[in-house]
Design an enzyme around this catalytic site. Structure first.
Site, PDB file in Angstrom:
ATOM      1  CB  SER A  17      -6.949 -10.184   4.192  1.00 28.13           C
ATOM      2  OG  SER A  17      -5.862 -10.139   5.080  1.00 28.13           O
ATOM      3  CD  GLU A  50      -2.732   1.360   2.427  1.00 29.44           C
ATOM      4  OE1 GLU A  50      -3.051   2.512   2.789  1.00 29.44           O
ATOM      5  OE2 GLU A  50      -3.081   0.334   3.039  1.00 29.44           O
TER       6      GLU A  50
END
Length: 315
Positions: free
Chosen positions: A274, A132
């Site tokens: 996740s 990210e």
């Protein structure tokens, strides 16, 4: 018949998949339906091996770089976001590509562009090397964004222009750690421009808040998630800081060392953004095999956020 020892299992709610992860996985599934296998995915779509292996079985091929993908097959960019150079290269090669970047990460990209266009020096609070962070820094020309990882970094940072600064943050950080870094920056640079809305995503915040509620009474906290999952690693840190006697990160029930449970009567359980729910249920069932389990759900928020699929896959 041997009596099983009692175990109170405090189960976090919310836990596991967030809207951005749900959307990213759905993008891969829908791309496979639309174009057939193989569909290439640049980087793990989300940081969870179980999710990746399930999608591989459906025909997804995971690679680290675009150069590993053929020109004539679709490619999907992971939920973490990618530098601008990646879709530019895909376009140059006339590839079909779908961007599965989480909309909350995209929001940070837009903020970075806005500050850059206003000629502000930009500080990104995040972890070096995380996909990210690489994606966010890659939205702008090299050298445009300064990365700050710690309070010490914030105290040592020397900007070019103290009066023309802005900060943005990685979405999956610890809320508390980020607050400390922001406070250090604001004490030195009172005029620093702040995000319109806090960049730490709703799911990261909610999962950390649930852990803070049950951690003080838990002798052990288990966090289900990958070691590469930033938000899962942060949950372990949050649990220990909030008063849990011990906290461990596990990928699944197979990772449990049952010696951790010696003398334990209260367990806290959560999952990173996740981690699929079947892994949570697998841990609960493994505990039931050995203990007389009483599940107490610790609910701290309702999550109703959903994100639309990209137009190319919608409908």
């Amino acid at each position: 018949m041997t009596t099983k020892p009692p175990l109170t299992l405090r189960l976090a709610a919310p836990r596991g998949f967030c809207a951005g992860v749900d959307r990213a996985i759905q993008i891969v599934e829908e791309a496979l339906k639309k174009w057939g296998a193989p569909v290439y995915v640049r980087h793990e779509i989300v940081h969870n091996r179980h999710v990746v292996e399930r999608l591989e079985a459906l025909g997804a091929i995971f690679v680290e770089e675009l150069e590993e993908c053929p020109d004539d097959r679709p490619v999907i960019f992971s939920a973490h976001g990618v530098p601008k150079s990646v879709p530019a290269e895909a376009g140059r090669r006339n590839m079909i590509y779908v961007d599965a970047t989480c909309p909350l990460v995209s929001k940070v990209h837009v903020e970075a562009e806005r500050h850059f266009n206003a000629a502000r020096e930009i500080v990104l609070i995040g972890h070096a090397g995380h996909p990210e962070v690489i994606g966010t820094m890659g939205q702008l020309p090299e050298g445009s964004v300064a990365l700050i990882e710690t309070v010490e970094d914030a105290r040592a940072f020397q900007p070019r222009d103290h009066a023309n600064l802005a900060f943005i943050t990685q979405t999956t950080l610890s809320v508390d750690d980020t607050a400390d870094i922001v406070a250090a920056l604001q004490s030195r640079f009172p005029g620093i421009a702040t995000p319109h809305k806090e960049d730490i995503c709703y799911a990261t915040t909610n999962r950390q808040e649930a852990v803070k509620v049950f951690a003080p009474g838990a002798e052990l906290v288990l966090v289900i998630g990958a070691r590469t999952s930033s938000n899962s690693v942060r949950l372990v840190e949050v649990a220990l800081r909030a008063g849990a006697q011990d906290a461990k990160l596990i990928a699944s029930a197979d990772d449990i060392d049952w010696s951790w449970f010696n003398g334990i009567t209260t367990l806290g359980l959560t999952a990173g953004a996740s981690a699929p729910e079947d892994l949570v249920q697998g841990v609960i069932e493994a505990c039931r095999d050995r203990f007389e389990v009483t599940v107490e759900t610790v609910k701290t928020a309702d999550e109703t956020v959903t994100f639309k699929l990209p137009r190319v896959l919608a409908g």
